[in-house]
Write a protein that holds these residues in place. Structure first.
Motif, mmCIF file in Angstrom:
data_model
loop_
_atom_site.group_PDB
_atom_site.id
_atom_site.type_symbol
_atom_site.label_atom_id
_atom_site.label_comp_id
_atom_site.label_asym_id
_atom_site.label_seq_id
_atom_site.Cartn_x
_atom_site.Cartn_y
_atom_site.Cartn_z
ATOM 1 N N ALA A 47 -28.871 27.804 30.878
ATOM 2 C CA ALA A 47 -29.649 26.581 30.626
ATOM 3 C C ALA A 47 -29.360 26.029 29.237
ATOM 4 O O ALA A 47 -29.223 24.806 29.061
ATOM 5 N N ALA A 48 -29.254 26.903 28.242
ATOM 6 C CA ALA A 48 -28.964 26.444 26.878
ATOM 7 C C ALA A 48 -27.582 25.801 26.799
ATOM 8 O O ALA A 48 -27.402 24.763 26.141
ATOM 9 N N VAL A 49 -26.598 26.401 27.467
ATOM 10 C CA VAL A 49 -25.256 25.816 27.475
ATOM 11 C C VAL A 49 -25.277 24.466 28.187
ATOM 12 O O VAL A 49 -24.608 23.515 27.765
ATOM 13 N N CYS A 50 -26.057 24.355 29.244
ATOM 14 C CA CYS A 50 -26.187 23.069 29.944
ATOM 15 C C CYS A 50 -26.793 22.011 29.034
ATOM 16 O O CYS A 50 -26.350 20.857 29.032
ATOM 17 N N ILE A 51 -27.783 22.389 28.245
ATOM 18 C CA ILE A 51 -28.412 21.433 27.322
ATOM 19 C C ILE A 51 -27.417 20.977 26.268
ATOM 20 O O ILE A 51 -27.321 19.784 25.963
ATOM 21 N N VAL A 52 -26.648 21.915 25.700
ATOM 22 C CA VAL A 52 -25.623 21.544 24.719
ATOM 23 C C VAL A 52 -24.623 20.580 25.344
ATOM 24 O O VAL A 52 -24.220 19.586 24.744
ATOM 25 N N ASN A 53 -24.211 20.855 26.569
ATOM 26 C CA ASN A 53 -23.268 19.974 27.251
ATOM 27 C C ASN A 53 -23.864 18.604 27.534
ATOM 28 O O ASN A 53 -23.176 17.595 27.395
ATOM 29 N N LEU A 54 -25.130 18.570 27.943
ATOM 30 C CA LEU A 54 -25.760 17.270 28.200
ATOM 31 C C LEU A 54 -25.847 16.428 26.934
ATOM 32 O O LEU A 54 -25.622 15.215 26.970
ATOM 33 N N VAL A 55 -26.142 17.066 25.801
ATOM 34 C CA VAL A 55 -26.172 16.331 24.530
ATOM 35 C C VAL A 55 -24.774 15.826 24.180
ATOM 36 O O VAL A 55 -24.598 14.663 23.809
ATOM 37 N N ALA A 56 -23.767 16.682 24.312
ATOM 38 C CA ALA A 56 -22.394 16.269 23.999
ATOM 39 C C ALA A 56 -21.925 15.166 24.941
ATOM 40 O O ALA A 56 -21.264 14.211 24.511
ATOM 41 N N LEU A 57 -22.278 15.276 26.223
ATOM 42 C CA LEU A 57 -21.873 14.247 27.172
ATOM 43 C C LEU A 57 -22.587 12.928 26.920
ATOM 44 O O LEU A 57 -21.994 11.860 27.087
ATOM 45 N N SER A 58 -23.849 12.990 26.507
ATOM 46 C CA SER A 58 -24.552 11.741 26.198
ATOM 47 C C SER A 58 -23.956 11.076 24.967
ATOM 48 O O SER A 58 -23.851 9.853 24.903
ATOM 49 N N ARG A 59 -23.543 11.885 24.003
ATOM 50 C CA ARG A 59 -22.856 11.307 22.834
ATOM 51 C C ARG A 59 -21.517 10.699 23.232
ATOM 52 O O ARG A 59 -21.126 9.659 22.720
ATOM 53 N N ARG A 60 -20.815 11.370 24.149
ATOM 54 C CA ARG A 60 -19.531 10.862 24.620
ATOM 55 C C ARG A 60 -19.748 9.549 25.372
ATOM 56 O O ARG A 60 -18.998 8.608 25.220
ATOM 57 N N ARG A 61 -20.817 9.481 26.180
ATOM 58 C CA ARG A 61 -21.130 8.250 26.920
ATOM 59 C C ARG A 61 -21.429 7.114 25.945
ATOM 60 O O ARG A 61 -20.953 5.998 26.123
ATOM 61 N N THR A 62 -22.193 7.398 24.895
ATOM 62 C CA THR A 62 -22.489 6.383 23.888
ATOM 63 C C THR A 62 -21.204 5.907 23.223
ATOM 64 O O THR A 62 -21.025 4.715 22.984
ATOM 65 N N HIS A 63 -20.306 6.841 22.954
ATOM 66 C CA HIS A 63 -19.021 6.488 22.346
ATOM 67 C C HIS A 63 -18.225 5.565 23.267
ATOM 68 O O HIS A 63 -17.671 4.560 22.824
ATOM 69 N N PHE A 64 -18.170 5.901 24.558
ATOM 70 C CA PHE A 64 -17.432 5.067 25.507
ATOM 71 C C PHE A 64 -18.072 3.684 25.637
ATOM 72 O O PHE A 64 -17.371 2.677 25.704
ATOM 73 N N GLU A 65 -19.409 3.632 25.699
ATOM 74 C CA GLU A 65 -20.086 2.343 25.830
ATOM 75 C C GLU A 65 -19.864 1.486 24.592
ATOM 76 O O GLU A 65 -19.651 0.279 24.691
ATOM 77 N N THR A 66 -19.886 2.090 23.409
ATOM 78 C CA THR A 66 -19.639 1.362 22.172
ATOM 79 C C THR A 66 -18.205 0.847 22.140
ATOM 80 O O THR A 66 -17.950 -0.292 21.756
ATOM 81 N N PHE A 67 -17.270 1.694 22.561
ATOM 82 C CA PHE A 67 -15.867 1.305 22.564
ATOM 83 C C PHE A 67 -15.645 0.127 23.496
ATOM 84 O O PHE A 67 -14.963 -0.830 23.168
ATOM 85 N N HIS A 68 -16.268 0.167 24.693
ATOM 86 C CA HIS A 68 -16.103 -0.928 25.651
ATOM 87 C C HIS A 68 -16.803 -2.185 25.192
ATOM 88 O O HIS A 68 -16.374 -3.295 25.506
ATOM 89 N N LEU A 69 -17.872 -2.046 24.421
ATOM 90 C CA LEU A 69 -18.585 -3.198 23.900
ATOM 91 C C LEU A 69 -17.684 -3.973 22.917
ATOM 92 O O LEU A 69 -17.597 -5.174 22.958
ATOM 93 N N PHE A 70 -16.977 -3.226 22.071
ATOM 94 C CA PHE A 70 -16.097 -3.862 21.100
ATOM 95 C C PHE A 70 -14.781 -4.296 21.743
ATOM 96 O O PHE A 70 -14.067 -5.133 21.201
ATOM 97 N N GLU A 71 -14.440 -3.721 22.880
ATOM 98 C CA GLU A 71 -13.190 -4.053 23.528
ATOM 99 C C GLU A 71 -13.223 -5.443 24.132
ATOM 100 O O GLU A 71 -12.224 -6.134 24.193
ATOM 101 N N HIS A 72 -14.387 -5.896 24.602
ATOM 102 C CA HIS A 72 -14.474 -7.185 25.274
ATOM 103 C C HIS A 72 -14.649 -8.271 24.294
ATOM 104 O O HIS A 72 -14.819 -8.766 23.517
#
Length: 134
Positions: free
Chosen positions: A109-134
């Motif tokens: 469960a702890a490893v899943c939580i760490v992964n969910l935090v890292a994935l949410s940060r990665r999602r924010t990074h992708f959304e920010t990148f696509h925001l500036f891309e358009h």
């Protein structure tokens, strides 16, 4: 956080593979128990695939920085986290194998939580990148 998640994913995959190999080796076939052992090994491999899938997909997303599998990885980790929380509660209520099962469930469960935090940060990074891309 991404590096920690990558290391934990790799360690979890190695642990699951080693546990499966040790389990398969400990179930040596004895004549009439051969079919039961084969079915047990197949069941263990299916369980391994289910448990390893979230860690493998998130490892691919975090290492390759792939946006394609991001939602799948997050969904798989949420499902696994829910399963681990339920198993922890059941183990605590049953009080049979608390010494062995609860720490393992909490670790996953702890490893899943760490992964969910890292994935949410990665999602924010992708959304920010696509925001500036358009």
């Amino acid at each position: 956080m991404n590096r920690l998640a990558i290391v934990l994913d790799g360690l979890m995959l190695l642990y699951l593979a080693a546990a499966t190999v040790a389990g398969v080796q400990s179930s040596a076939a004895d004549g009439h128990e051969w079919l039961a052992n084969v079915l047990g090994v197949l069941l263990a491999l299916c369980v391994l695939a289910v448990l390893a899938a979230p860690f493998y997909v998130s490892l691919v997303v975090l290492v390759a920085q792939s946006e394609r599998h991001l939602r799948l990885a997050a969904w798989l980790h949420r499902v696994l986290l829910t399963l681990m929380v339920m198993l922890t509660v059941f183990s605590l209520l049953a009080r049979d194998t608390v010494e062995v099962s609860v720490p393992l469930f909490v670790l996953v469960a702890a490893v899943c939580i760490v992964n969910l935090v890292a994935l949410s940060r990665r999602r924010t990074h992708f959304e920010t990148f696509h925001l500036f891309e358009h």
